[in-house]
Design a protein around this motif. Structure first.
Motif, PDB file in Angstrom:
ATOM      1  N   VAL A  64      44.280  45.364  40.739  1.00 21.19           N
ATOM      2  CA  VAL A  64      43.943  43.974  41.023  1.00 21.19           C
ATOM      3  C   VAL A  64      42.457  43.848  41.357  1.00 21.19           C
ATOM      4  CG1 VAL A  64      44.381  42.014  42.537  1.00 21.19           C
ATOM      5  CG2 VAL A  64      46.280  43.437  41.774  1.00 21.19           C
ATOM      6  N   THR A  65      41.969  44.739  42.204  1.00 17.51           N
ATOM      7  CA  THR A  65      40.572  44.657  42.639  1.00 17.51           C
ATOM      8  C   THR A  65      39.595  44.692  41.452  1.00 17.51           C
ATOM      9  OG1 THR A  65      41.364  45.912  44.532  1.00 17.51           O
ATOM     10  CG2 THR A  65      39.002  45.503  44.408  1.00 17.51           C
ATOM     11  N   PRO A  66      39.675  45.732  40.591  1.00 20.54           N
ATOM     12  CA  PRO A  66      38.714  45.749  39.477  1.00 20.54           C
ATOM     13  C   PRO A  66      38.862  44.553  38.536  1.00 20.54           C
ATOM     14  CG  PRO A  66      40.327  47.520  39.269  1.00 20.54           C
ATOM     15  CD  PRO A  66      40.485  46.940  40.622  1.00 20.54           C
ATOM     16  N   THR A  67      40.102  44.105  38.336  1.00 19.28           N
ATOM     17  CA  THR A  67      40.281  42.981  37.418  1.00 19.28           C
ATOM     18  C   THR A  67      39.603  41.734  37.955  1.00 19.28           C
ATOM     19  OG1 THR A  67      42.399  43.924  36.793  1.00 19.28           O
ATOM     20  CG2 THR A  67      42.003  41.645  36.147  1.00 19.28           C
ATOM     21  N   ILE A  68      39.774  41.491  39.265  1.00 21.30           N
ATOM     22  CA  ILE A  68      39.148  40.304  39.843  1.00 21.30           C
ATOM     23  C   ILE A  68      37.626  40.457  39.855  1.00 21.30           C
ATOM     24  CG2 ILE A  68      38.820  39.076  42.028  1.00 21.30           C
ATOM     25  CD1 ILE A  68      41.840  39.213  42.350  1.00 21.30           C
ATOM     26  N   GLU A  69      37.178  41.672  40.138  1.00 24.58           N
ATOM     27  CA  GLU A  69      35.728  41.885  40.128  1.00 24.58           C
ATOM     28  C   GLU A  69      35.168  41.682  38.730  1.00 24.58           C
ATOM     29  OE1 GLU A  69      35.098  45.611  42.172  1.00 24.58           O
ATOM     30  OE2 GLU A  69      34.736  44.526  44.047  1.00 24.58           O
ATOM     31  N   ALA A  70      35.964  42.063  37.714  1.00 26.47           N
ATOM     32  CA  ALA A  70      35.511  41.866  36.335  1.00 26.47           C
ATOM     33  C   ALA A  70      35.392  40.372  36.018  1.00 26.47           C
ATOM     34  CB  ALA A  70      36.482  42.530  35.359  1.00 26.47           C
ATOM     35  N   LEU A  71      36.374  39.585  36.541  1.00 27.92           N
ATOM     36  CA  LEU A  71      36.308  38.137  36.322  1.00 27.92           C
ATOM     37  C   LEU A  71      35.054  37.560  36.977  1.00 27.92           C
ATOM     38  CD1 LEU A  71      40.029  37.106  36.916  1.00 27.92           C
ATOM     39  CD2 LEU A  71      38.822  37.222  34.730  1.00 27.92           C
ATOM     40  N   LEU A  72      34.731  38.071  38.147  1.00 29.63           N
ATOM     41  CA  LEU A  72      33.537  37.625  38.847  1.00 29.63           C
ATOM     42  C   LEU A  72      32.297  37.963  38.033  1.00 29.63           C
ATOM     43  CD1 LEU A  72      34.407  38.908  42.413  1.00 29.63           C
ATOM     44  CD2 LEU A  72      34.073  36.515  41.772  1.00 29.63           C
ATOM     45  N   ALA A  73      32.310  39.203  37.568  1.00 33.95           N
ATOM     46  CA  ALA A  73      31.155  39.677  36.811  1.00 33.95           C
ATOM     47  C   ALA A  73      30.952  38.832  35.561  1.00 33.95           C
ATOM     48  CB  ALA A  73      31.344  41.147  36.443  1.00 33.95           C
TER      49      ALA A  73
END
Lengths: 242, 457, 295, 410
Positions: free
Chosen positions: D158-167
């Motif tokens: 979940v963490t990397p996916t959300i960070e990817a959306l942010l990015a």
């Protein structure tokens, strides 16, 4: 001679109603103390307060056989040898008659098995409860025998002081005769008895002393014959001065 | 005089022995683990329900935390055997100890309350315990429960081997011990005190029964075998999960108890078999199964508030009456000559207010003597009198209802001295016996006295 | 805590309280009159919700909601009335009435839940709330529907109270609750009155079901949680007066909302059960109860 | 007590009658399913999926000369007693040589019963519990396999996916804060604990950390009040019960914060969207083992279509899942030939390497759990858009793009 039961300043109120008002009296060893009084004069309440079944007093001291019992728990008082009966016939309806008697014996004497059964037989003999009823379910007995059974369970505990609450109520003449005989016989054996009764001839004939109550107060205490001549007693019963 | 027959001499002895033999032999007929599993479940439910009856039926304490004893046994076994690493058999024995401790704790609020408040406070206590168990996930496995609880072994032999035969006999043994315990307890001084307190609290106290002590003992005694059964259940299924606190488990056990009949030891045992077997038979019917079982429970409770055991006794009674009626009819029909030989006259049925009775009547003579026989006897008992007095008097005798070859009467009305006196009266009228001499023997004597007391017409 | 949060929690607690009051008062009425605990109350809530849902499938919008609620209340009243004759009447005078009623009501609950499962299937459903959108309440937003429901619940309770106090039938019911024998001697048809009480209780359950079904969702087992909550409320409040469980309901609702905020929601049930035991120990007749029974 | 035994005898005789009629070449596929009780809607799917597979196999002339029939056993409320009874019923039914389930108990304790009876068992329950039982002695559980892949991805991805959306610039990152709400059951709790440490490791702050009791939640508002006091960037609720998640969504939308909302599992259940309607548009969720009903994964599309054609409704994860479990069994049986040789069937299952609806299936011999990962069973992320789930990640399978939820500020 020290009294077997000494009651001092016994008081009980239900809300605003003072049911028992500052009662004091003694019961001597070996006597039969008759208790009379009109309906609602708190005679049964007095028994309740002494035995703490189902409730104790608000104030007052009760000494039984040299021991303070007003603070003791209800079943302890019974175990000390202060045994009461109830105005309405009471039985353990799901049990056989002999089991009714055995409960009483086992709880107070600690006897078990054959010994307890023998004691049950003796008590039945003493009270005159027919032994061939022993295995009947207690609930099926007629009223008279239920009263007899209740008396038997009381006697089976070998009480020092027996509180009898109207044993003759709703009985016919011949059955009242049984009450008279049994009470006298128990007394002759050395049992001290307090007897509440509405059947006055019975009360007069067996009592050594008579206590008359009205509205929670003692209005007379003494020799039965004298007490019945007491104007206050007559007024309480007849509602007007003689 | 006390006549409490030893168990060997009661009516229940042979049925119990036969049931026990069948239970012991069943695993040899049913080798599938599935059926053995159902039987083990039956035993567990039987223990739970019959011990619940101790507090609920005999003691009159409606303890809805009864299943919590089982749950405590289950978790005690699980935690002791798995997490502490205690020997499984020791853990099994530790379980009832903790169950008793909880029962003692439960007694504190229960002692102060009556009736429906006891139900409520025990529901609350069980729920509180449930919350506690679920919250201590590290020990109890939380909501999913703890798995791989150590199993029971006897010197290396797993009780689950050979189609769980070991667990089957262990559970059977538990049922037997539990039943013997309940049977003995019910007949002991403690059992009498428990019943006395329920029947009439203040009267019991006035006879020296300590309410607090007896209620405490009742609760504790009712916790022993459920605790043990809980530990057994844990060792058997190897899982302790909080669903044992659920309404489902409680409902089944309570249904078994009430369907079986309270204040009986055997009722819950019978109902455990009936309900579990029924639920299993209907297993394929999904939601309809629950509806059918619930409807069945309502039907039984509504028709027989006393439960299956009461119903069985009633049916048994009906059967006995039917059998005796048939024998009496058969004897009337085919053995008349035998009786005629004894009495000298042929008997015949005469209708009375209390049904037909079989009468022997010599029929001649001015003065009639009526003979009335005693309890469990019959009119032929007077055959010598018939020999002796025949000719001098008109002799009449009859079988009381349900005696000899008279048909059975209605138990509520016909088996009473008053009824017998009325029968005599009816006979006097219908046979025109005028002013008879009535001779009664034993019970017949009471009947004769009653007849006399009513005044001869 | 900000004023908004406070207002928010207050609103949340009041809505919960209203729901609990409706659920519990039905339970309490039966308890007072018959002295039995109706374990089918939760299932009646569920059944009431499903009946209303079925009606809203044909008529939508505010009219559908009202019609659904009305039909559901009417049907459940009749069902409750009939339940008395099947589940309680046959053994009314039996010594074990309380126990036998426990088992018959549990069985009835099982029948209702499984009948729902058979008729409507296991999937969650929602009764379409007629009002959508929020209103401002002391600076925070709460669904209009919640407030409407709170208002209807209070109105229904008021109507029930007025019925019990002001109408002849209501007085008769109260007479039965206070002294059954006396009521019988006075010539009341006690059976019918008791059946009516259960009918009324079922009707309030239906209404509660409709509200639960529109605020939340319904499934065949939706009644389990409300049953437990009503139980707690009834114990806390006592049943001596009609109003006692209502006060208690709001206390429980507010306590739940605020304790979930200040403590953790996790311990809320445990705290409630502990409270229940303590209240039973100290004052078994309930916080607002007296020792005499009246409706 | 004579009656006692007679009733028992009749009861057991009837049980015996219903279980003994079996045909030699007919293999019964046992399905453990909640047919009644609160999760009966899932149970219905289990049975439908398995039934579809059996029907298809029979229509094709059977497998290795065998035809198939489904027998079900009701686990009701998933309680230990009910699950055991259901398992015993299936084990006691003649002709049952394989047992399948979506999930039977939360603790997976029934694996032990299957191993004892040496009955091939493929389950899709919680894999950590499954692995916990099996990994102690894998060879003792050769008959038991978890179709559900390793759950680790739920915790870590979940963490990397959300960070990817942010990015990707979909929304601004204010202060890297997250509110995590969980329900007290092993599934939700394990995942939320894992997420907490994953977010912590990535430098996030957990502003709200709430645990609610397992079971129906009547009101989320007090918890939402806490969330609102300090609006986080991300709100996560791992309570998987659909009605709870739906109520959470509706109550969140009463006064939403400027946050991304992530829910665990519940949005996969069809009625979630029905219950929340447009309120759920924009919600994120993920799945391990969801049907990959996307162009990039033909197997997923194929089975999903079959199911929909047969029953008229779309399948959740379990309908197609049970279909695939049956397929796995058919493949193993085809190799072995003899359904009664449970050992051989078990060993054949371990060799399974094939695409299924949820990805590429291969079992880990150490835990008997399906492998998870982008090349096996992937963690797929979805966003609800216009009432339907759109797969937005991973790139390999995705069918759409993330859209900024309506409640978030521009």
């Amino acid at each position: 001679m020290t009294p077997l039961l000494a009651v001092r300043n016994l008081t009980k109120s239900f809300g605003a109603l003072v049911a028992v008002n500052d009662l004091s009296f003694d019961v001597m060893e070996g006597e039969i103390l008759g208790i009379a009084g009109p309906n609602g004069s708190s005679k049964s309440t007095l028994f309740n307060l002494i035995s703490r079944i189902p409730f104790g007093a608000d104030r007052g001291e009760i000494t039984f056989d040299g021991e303070r019992i007003d603070g003791q728990s209800d079943h302890r008082i019974a175990k000390l040898g202060l045994i009461r009966t109830f105005q309405r016939e009471a039985v353990f309806q799901s049990m056989s008659c002999v089991d009714n008697i055995l409960v009483a014996i086992e709880q107070t004497s600690g006897a078990r098995g054959r010994q307890a059964e023998r004691m049950a037989d003796e008590a039945s003999e003493l009270v005159g409860f027919p032994r061939n009823f022993h295995n009947l379910p207690a609930a099926t007995l007629p009223v008279f025998y239920q009263k007899q059974l209740m008396m038997t369970t009381a006697v089976a505990q070998n009480p020092k002081l027996l509180l009898l609450d109207e044993p003759a109520s709703s009985l016919v003449e011949s059955e009242i005769g049984w009450v008279r005989e049994t009470v006298s016989e128990l007394n002759a054996m050395g049992m001290t008895i307090m007897l509440i009764e509405h059947v006055l001839p019975l009360l007069m004939s067996v009592s050594n002393r008579l206590l008359v109550m009205e509205q929670g107060n003692i209005i007379a205490l003494g020799d039965p014959a004298e007490v019945t001549r007491n104007p206050a007693v007559v007024e309480a019963y007849l509602g007007q001065p003689a | 005089m006390k006549y409490a027959p030893s168990f060997q001499r009661t009516n229940g002895f042979w049925p119990v022995v036969i049931a026990l033999c069948i239970a012991a032999a069943l695993p040899f007929f049913f080798t599938e683990t599935h059926i053995r599993h159902i039987l083990i479940l039956i035993f567990v439910y039987a223990i739970l329900a019959s011990n619940w009856d101790l507090s609920l039926g005999y003691g009159g304490i409606v303890n809805f935390a009864h299943i919590a004893f089982f749950a405590i046994g289950l978790y005690t076994y699980g935690i002791a055997a798995k997490i502490i690493g205690l020997d499984p058999w020791l853990a099994l024995l530790l379980a009832p100890v903790l169950a008793i401790a909880f029962a003692a704790l439960l007694a504190i609020p229960v002692l102060r309350l009556e009736g429906i408040y006891v139900i409520l406070v025990t529901i609350a206590a069980a729920q509180l315990l449930f919350q506690l168990v679920v919250s201590q996930g590290d020990f109890t496995g939380g909501t999913s429960g703890m798995v791989l609880i150590p199993r029971l072994e006897i010197v290396g032999y797993r009780l689950s081997s050979d189609g769980r035969i070991g667990y089957y006999y262990l559970s059977l043994l538990l049922v037997v011990f539990s039943t013997v315990f309940l049977y003995k307890l019910e007949r002991s001084a403690l059992g009498r005190a428990i019943k006395a307190l329920r029947d009439n609290k203040y009267y019991a106290i006035s006879r020296g029964v300590s309410e607090g002590r007896i209620r405490l003992l009742t609760l504790c005694a009712s916790a022993i075998f459920p605790g043990l059964a809980g530990a057994f259940y844990g060792a058997y299924l190897r899982i302790a999960s909080p669903d044992v606190f659920g309404l489902g488990f409680l409902t089944i056990t309570l249904s078994i108890l009430l369907l079986g009949g309270i204040s009986t030891i055997w009722g819950p045992l019978i109902a455990a078999v009936v309900i579990t077997a029924f639920a299993e038979i209907l297993a394929d019917y999904g939601a309809s199964r629950s509806i059918i079982i619930a409807a069945m429970i309502i039907a039984v409770v509504v028709v027989y508030p006393g439960g299956l055991y009461a119903a069985m006794q009633e049916i048994w009674g009906l059967g006995t009456r039917l059998r005796t009626n048939v024998t009496a009819a058969w004897r009337r029909r085919f053995q008349a000559s035998l009786r005629q030989e004894a009495m000298g006259v042929k008997d015949h049925l005469v209708e009375t207010r209390h049904g037909p009775v079989s009468v022997c009547d010599t029929g001649n003579g001015d003065q009639t003597i009526i003979f009335v026989h005693g309890n469990s006897s019959c009119k032929e008992v007077f055959r010598r009198q018939f020999d002796e007095f025949a000719g001098q008097y008109r002799l009449v005798t009859f079988d009381l209802p349900g005696h000899g070859v008279s048909p059975n009467g209605n138990p509520d009305e016909d088996y009473a001295v008053e009824a017998y006196a009325e029968i005599i009266r009816n006979l006097v009228d219908s046979l025109d016996l005028k002013t008879p001499i009535v001779f009664g023997w034993s019970l017949g004597g009471y009947a004769a006295l009653e007849y006399a007391a009513r005044g001869t017409p | 805590m900000t004023l908004e949060t406070f207002a928010f929690l207050l609103a949340s607690g009041l809505v919960l309280g209203g729901l609990y009051a409706l659920m519990a008062s039905g339970l309490a009425v039966v308890w007072t009159t018959l002295g039995v605990f109706n374990f089918a109350h939760g299932a009646m809530i569920a059944l009431g919700a499903y009946i209303a849902w079925q009606v809203t499938q044909y008529t939508t919008g505010g009219a559908g909601f009202l019609l659904g609620a009305g039909v559901s209340v009417a049907i459940m009243f009749c069902l409750g009335f009939a339940m008395h004759y099947v589940l309680v009447k046959p053994f009314e005078l039996h010594a074990n009435l309380v126990l036998l009623a426990v088992i018959t009501t549990l069985a009835a609950a099982s029948i209702m839940e499984n009948a729902i499962l058979l008729s409507w299937g296991p999937r969650d459903k929602q009764i379409a709330p007629p009002f959508t959108g929020n209103i401002e309440f002391l600076g925070t937003a709460i669904g209009i529907h919640d407030f409407v429901i709170l208002a209807i619940a209070l109105a229904a309770l008021l109507a029930l109270a007025l019925f019990l106090r002001r109408t002849t039938a209501g007085r008769a019911l109260r007479a039965v609750a206070q002294n059954r024998e006396a009521a019988e001697l006075m010539g009341f048809n006690v059976s019918r009155l008791v059946a009516m009480t259960i009918g009324l209780s079922a009707a309030t359950a239906a209404l509660a079901g409709v509200f639960v079904g529109s605020l939340r969702f319904i499934s065949p087992t939706v009644g389990t949680d409300p049953l437990m909550k009503s139980l707690i409320v009834v114990i806390l409040g006592g049943v001596t007066r009609f109003t006692s469980p209502i006060y208690a309901a709001f206390i429980v609702g507010l306590a739940e909302a605020f304790s979930a905020y200040f403590l953790v929601l996790y311990w809320a049930p445990a705290v409630l059960f502990a409270m229940m035991i303590i209240v039973l120990l100290i004052k078994p007749e309930g916080l607002f109860g007296r020792r005499t029974r009246t409706l | 007590m004579g009656r006692y035994s007679r009733i028992l005898a009749i009861g057991t005789a009837i049980c015996a009658l219903t279980t003994s009629a079996a045909m030699a070449d007919l293999v019964k596929i046992g399905v453990l399913a909640p047919l009644t009780g609160p999760t009966a809607s899932d149970g219905e799917e289990f049975v439908r999926g398995a039934r579809l597979a059996a029907k298809e196999a029979n229509a094709n002339g059977g497998i290795a000369g065998h035809t198939f029939e489904i027998v079900t056993a009701d686990v009701v409320d998933h309680s230990a007693a009910n699950v055991t009874s259901a398992v015993e019923r299936l084990l006691g039914t003649e002709g049952v040589h394989i047992i399948l389930t979506g999930y039977a108990s939360l603790s997976m304790f029934e694996v032990e019963l299957m191993a004892e009876a040496n009955m091939p068992y493929i389950a899709a329950g919680p894999s950590p519990q499954f692995a916990g039982i099996v990994s102690g002695d894998p060879s003792a559980y050769d008959c038991c396999w978890s179709f559900t892949a390793d759950f680790k991805g739920y915790e870590t991805d979940v963490t990397p996916t959300i960070e990817a959306l942010l990015a990707a610039g979909h929304f601004p990152l204010d202060n890297k804060t997250v509110a995590i709400i969980s329900s007290d059951n092993p599934y939700s709790k394990t995942i939320s604990e894992g997420m907490k440490s994953a977010f912590g490791d990535a430098g996030w702050t957990v502003t709200v950390d709430e645990l609610v009791p397992f079971g129906p939640v009547g009101d989320w508002r007090p918890i939402l009040a806490k969330v609102r006091e300090n609006p986080p960037d991300v709100v996560i609720n791992t309570d998987y019960i659909p009605s709870n998640a739906a109520l959470f969504t509706n109550q969140f939308r009463e006064d939403p914060t400027d946050s991304v909302v992530f829910l665990q599992y519940a949005p996969l259940v069809p009625e979630f969207v029905e219950l929340t309607k447009e309120n759920s548009d924009g919600i994120l969720y993920n799945a391990i083992g969801a049907t990959l009903d996307v162009d990039a994964w033909p197997r997923g599309q194929e089975v999903a279509k079959k199911y929909k054609d047969e029953y008229g409704v779309a399948s959740g994860a379990y309908g197609t899942g049970l279909y695939e479990m049956a397929t796995v069994y058919f493949e193993a049986l085809d190799k072995v030939g003899d359904p009664t040789d449970h050992d051989a069937v078990g060993k054949a299952i371990v060799e399974t390497k094939r695409p299924v609806t949820s990805g590429f299936l291969e079992f880990d011999p150490a835990t008997h759990v399906a492998r998870q990962g982008i090349d096996h069973v992937p963690v797929t992320f979805f966003q609800i858009q216009d009432g339907g789930g759109v797969m937005i990640s991973p790139d390999k399978y995705k069918s759409g793009e993330f859209k900024k939820p309506g409640w978030m500020s521009e």
